[in-house]
Each structure stands twice: as C-alpha cells, then as structure tokens.
Motif scaffolding. Sequence first.
Motif, mmCIF file in Angstrom:
data_model
loop_
_atom_site.group_PDB
_atom_site.id
_atom_site.type_symbol
_atom_site.label_atom_id
_atom_site.label_comp_id
_atom_site.label_asym_id
_atom_site.label_seq_id
_atom_site.Cartn_x
_atom_site.Cartn_y
_atom_site.Cartn_z
ATOM 1 N N LEU A 6 0.829 -1.206 0.000
ATOM 2 C CA LEU A 6 0.000 0.000 0.000
ATOM 3 C C LEU A 6 0.863 1.256 0.000
ATOM 4 O O LEU A 6 0.582 2.225 -0.720
ATOM 5 C CB LEU A 6 -0.919 0.002 1.225
ATOM 6 N N TYR A 7 1.907 1.232 0.799
ATOM 7 C CA TYR A 7 2.840 2.364 0.828
ATOM 8 C C TYR A 7 3.417 2.617 -0.561
ATOM 9 O O TYR A 7 3.505 3.764 -1.008
ATOM 10 C CB TYR A 7 3.960 2.081 1.844
ATOM 11 N N ILE A 8 3.782 1.555 -1.261
ATOM 12 C CA ILE A 8 4.374 1.675 -2.593
ATOM 13 C C ILE A 8 3.396 2.306 -3.583
ATOM 14 O O ILE A 8 3.765 3.162 -4.390
ATOM 15 C CB ILE A 8 4.842 0.298 -3.092
ATOM 16 N N ILE A 9 2.138 1.892 -3.517
ATOM 17 C CA ILE A 9 1.133 2.450 -4.426
ATOM 18 C C ILE A 9 0.997 3.957 -4.200
ATOM 19 O O ILE A 9 0.982 4.758 -5.151
ATOM 20 C CB ILE A 9 -0.218 1.739 -4.227
ATOM 21 N N GLY A 10 0.904 4.352 -2.947
ATOM 22 C CA GLY A 10 0.820 5.781 -2.645
ATOM 23 C C GLY A 10 2.066 6.531 -3.060
ATOM 24 O O GLY A 10 1.996 7.632 -3.626
ATOM 25 N N TYR A 11 3.225 5.945 -2.788
ATOM 26 C CA TYR A 11 4.509 6.553 -3.142
ATOM 27 C C TYR A 11 4.602 6.763 -4.651
ATOM 28 O O TYR A 11 5.062 7.815 -5.116
ATOM 29 C CB TYR A 11 5.628 5.630 -2.659
ATOM 30 N N THR A 12 4.133 5.796 -5.428
ATOM 31 C CA THR A 12 4.196 5.891 -6.883
ATOM 32 C C THR A 12 3.298 7.000 -7.407
ATOM 33 O O THR A 12 3.669 7.745 -8.319
ATOM 34 C CB THR A 12 3.825 4.552 -7.531
ATOM 35 N N PHE A 13 2.097 7.118 -6.852
ATOM 36 C CA PHE A 13 1.204 8.203 -7.257
ATOM 37 C C PHE A 13 1.890 9.557 -7.096
ATOM 38 O O PHE A 13 1.866 10.394 -7.994
ATOM 39 C CB PHE A 13 -0.084 8.180 -6.412
ATOM 40 N N GLN A 14 2.519 9.762 -5.935
ATOM 41 C CA GLN A 14 3.081 11.079 -5.662
ATOM 42 C C GLN A 14 4.383 11.322 -6.416
ATOM 43 O O GLN A 14 4.602 12.408 -6.950
ATOM 44 C CB GLN A 14 3.286 11.271 -4.154
ATOM 45 N N THR A 15 5.255 10.329 -6.477
ATOM 46 C CA THR A 15 6.532 10.528 -7.180
ATOM 47 C C THR A 15 6.336 10.669 -8.683
ATOM 48 O O THR A 15 7.101 11.386 -9.342
ATOM 49 C CB THR A 15 7.500 9.367 -6.915
ATOM 50 N N ALA A 16 5.339 10.005 -9.237
ATOM 51 C CA ALA A 16 5.079 10.142 -10.674
ATOM 52 C C ALA A 16 4.739 11.587 -11.025
ATOM 53 O O ALA A 16 5.109 12.085 -12.087
ATOM 54 C CB ALA A 16 3.945 9.214 -11.093
ATOM 55 N N CYS A 17 4.052 12.267 -10.122
ATOM 56 C CA CYS A 17 3.687 13.663 -10.367
ATOM 57 C C CYS A 17 4.898 14.590 -10.305
ATOM 58 O O CYS A 17 4.927 15.627 -10.967
ATOM 59 C CB CYS A 17 2.635 14.106 -9.355
ATOM 60 N N THR A 18 5.903 14.228 -9.508
ATOM 61 C CA THR A 18 7.134 15.031 -9.465
ATOM 62 C C THR A 18 7.783 15.066 -10.830
ATOM 63 O O THR A 18 8.173 16.123 -11.329
ATOM 64 C CB THR A 18 8.130 14.445 -8.444
ATOM 65 N N LYS A 19 7.903 13.909 -11.454
ATOM 66 C CA LYS A 19 8.560 13.817 -12.757
ATOM 67 C C LYS A 19 7.700 14.398 -13.864
ATOM 68 O O LYS A 19 8.192 15.097 -14.747
ATOM 69 C CB LYS A 19 8.893 12.352 -13.055
ATOM 70 N N ALA A 20 6.390 14.108 -13.819
ATOM 71 C CA ALA A 20 5.504 14.512 -14.908
ATOM 72 C C ALA A 20 5.088 15.971 -14.825
ATOM 73 O O ALA A 20 4.930 16.650 -15.845
ATOM 74 C CB ALA A 20 4.262 13.616 -14.909
ATOM 75 N N GLY A 21 4.903 16.485 -13.615
ATOM 76 C CA GLY A 21 4.359 17.826 -13.444
ATOM 77 C C GLY A 21 5.240 18.933 -13.969
ATOM 78 O O GLY A 21 4.750 20.006 -14.328
#
Length: 489
Positions: free
Chosen positions: A124-139
């Motif tokens: 669960l931690y990984i899923i949340g971490y991926t959501f937020q880190t993906a936005c760092t790169k994409a945003g």
Amino acid sequence: METTKQINYNRAKTWQIGCFAFNNTATNVIMLLMGYVSYYATGVVGLSVVLVSSLLTSMRMFDAITDPIIGFVIDKTDGKFGKFRPMILIGYTIMAISILTMYNTLHLFPQNLKMIGFIAFYALYIIGYTFQTACTKAGQACLTNDPAQRPLFTRFDSIYNLLIFATGAQYASGYIAPKYGGFTFQAMQEFSLTFVSIAGLFTALAIIGIWSKDKTEFFGTGKKGPKVKFRDYVSVLKGNRPLQMLVVSAATDKLAMQTSGNNSTVMVMLYGIVIGNFGLYGKMSMITMIPTFFIILIGTKYASKFGSKKALVRFTWLSIISYTCVFLVLFLGDPTKISLENFGVMTALWITLMCLSKGFGTISGGIVIPMIADCADYETYLTGRYVPGMMGTLFSFVDKMISSFGATIVGLAVAYIGYTASMPQVGDPYSTPLFWVTIGLYLGMPIFGWICSLIAMKFYELDDEKMKEIQEKIVEIKLAAQEEEKQFA
C-alpha cells in the motif's frame, strides 16, 4: 509569457517552482523513514534479516510494475481539479495511512500473519509513493518549458533534500537512537508520526505550487493530443532514445545509492564500526550542508547556462574523482582518527572530501529530474503526444527494476561476513572483511553507477541547442492549432 529568442516560453514564477519541488522532498522524507523499516521488521516484529531483504527487493519490483499503470492513469486524467493535484493528494493519503498503521500495529500481529501484514502494508505504501513521485517527474512538463528555467527545480530540490537528509540523519543518530536505546518500537512510533506529518506539510505546499499550471492549456501542445493507449508504452520507450539513455544513467546511479549513502545499514557500518563514532554521522550531515549549498548554486547556474546534459557529465566526473579520494583516505589512513573531538589531518581530509563529494553527487543525481521533462517534450516534438505520466513512470519502471536489487545486495553482503540473524549494530567488532564490504558498498557501487552514466550520456542528444529546437517546434504546433480553432470558430 516571456519571450526568449523568439520563443514564447511557458514560464513559472520562481516561488511556484520552489513550492512544487517540495513534492519530491515530501516523498524523500517518507523514503528516509522507510530506510529504517528493516530495523523495525527485524528488531521489533521479529522477521529474519535475509527474509526482510528479499521482501524489500520483491516489493521494489512490485513498485516498478505499478509505475506504468499509475502513469497511464495520470495521462488519462484531465478533470476539474487538473491532472496532477488529485494524484498528489491520493498518493500522500495512502502512504500516511499504511505507514502509520504498520509502525503501530504490525508487531501485535500473530506470528504467522506478521510477514503477510508486512507485505500488505508495504505494498500500500508503494502504491501511494508511486502516485506522488510520478507527479514530481511529470508535473514539471507543464510547470515550465524554458530550458534555462528547468534547472531551478534541481536547485530547490537539492537544497530541500540537503536540509532534510542532514537533519534526518541527526534526528535518527543524535536523537531517536540515543533516546530509546536503538530503533525500538517506541522510537519508530515517534519517528513515523513526525516524518509523516512533515511530509504532509510539504505535500500541501507542492499542490499550491502547481495549482495555476495544472490546466490543459499548459499540457504539451495546449490541446487534446492523440489518444493514449496502454500499448503506447512500448513505442515510447522504443522510439525515445534520450529517455533510454537517461534511464540507464539514473537506474545505475539509483542502484548505487540504494547500496551506499542512502542505506542506513551501510551508514551504521561506516560510522558506527569502521570509524567507530556513529554520532559523527549526523554531525557530518550538518557540517557538509553549507558547502554543499554553494556547490548546488554553482551547479544549477552551470546547468541553466550550458544545459542539463553538460552539467550532469561535468559533475559526474567530479563525483568519481572525489569518491576515489575518499577511498584513498580510508585505505591509507586510520579511520578511527576521524573525530571532531580530536581534530587532526584525517578529520580535515574527511570533512573536505565529504563536502565536495556530497555537493558533486547532489548535482549529478538531482539534475536528472528536469531532464525527464525534456524527454517528455521530445516525445511531443516527435509524435505530438503529451504523455508526461507515461514518460516519468517508464523512467521509474526500469529505474526501480534495476535498483530493486539494492536491498538484496546489502543483505547478502552483510550475511557474507556473518550477519544472518540481525543487521550490523553500532559498536560491533571491526574486521578486515567488514571494512572491504563497507568500502565496496559505500564507494565502489556509486563509482560503478557514475561510469555507466558517462557512457549513457555519450548517446543522449538533448543538449541546450536541441532543446531550443524542440521548443520552437512545439510553439509552431500550438500556433497552428490556435489558427485552426479561429477558422472554425
């Protein structure tokens, strides 16, 4: 809009870049906390060292698998609240709930359910971490497309992380460990609540930073592009050579960092056993802070003037040289003489080299993030597709698949020298095998990663001149689209 060499760039205000950079800092705060999960899992929950190391490797592979799925969701999202803000909030919420629940309840589980519980909470931690880190790169792709402005993200990001990792190291080694006599259940309770709260504050600032830019008009060509399908991941990775090279560069560096300075076990071995002064670990983080700050300013200024690629190559070479010098100091000198209380030649050399290596490594690693936005613009330039989520998570997917072996490498390395039932602890006996394992993990792995980066950059074509050409082409596409809309209005 500001005009720079006939290109109307989408520029962000400096405070917007500064605030959005906190998104990466928030996830790094959580990553720093989770760097101590093996101590909780083995010392409090009672799982074995090799089992925990293997589980962490497996879960990082799971982390890689979730990346393309979440990236696809981001690229398909464009609603009332934008593309990135909802994903950032969802990611943090999932992480906070899973981490706080794990650190406060897992040790109470029946023995036969502890491993299953650990896997579930960590997943669960990984899923949340991926959501937020993906936005760092994409945003960043919508925040600004000015090649001279994008390195500002690295400046803010590097400075924030410098402060966080320095104070985090001091917090762990100078406060939590002495207060509770190690990383006990009570220590991890306080650790987790403090760091999750700090990450929440940073997340809120990041959402504020990207708020006005999280709109369709700032996405790629400013209009709906070709429909994105999940199978496009293959064509994007296959056709985008700069992305391929950036992945190789960053993945090998990340694998090295997972087995080096970002690994709590290796820090215990280096400072707690080889040097024999674990309290120095947190103090060194504070000492290197100011010199690293100035190196960051110089490095990001260099990147703004000459391009991100040149900055990465230059500071990667400097990182290799500085780490080689660190090896010579440890090998030829007496590490136990490194002490702030008994200041001598060894201490002076250690502080100098730590300041230089920390600063150089921060630039060579941090400049990669805005380069992902460059790769996203290159994809728009080639195909017309605006897929920042796909670009960022494709990058993360391969990056994590390779670097997932970091925990296993450390686990097998310490098991090789006799640590099979528990991790190395501060004050354990020094031995020659332990010295060489520490050197190999702390210095050898990063140098290997940087050599791979230099090779990859030979084939990375997005220098400052190429990025100007790309932005000119995207501006032409936008103007053509606007003219077309006027004709049919």
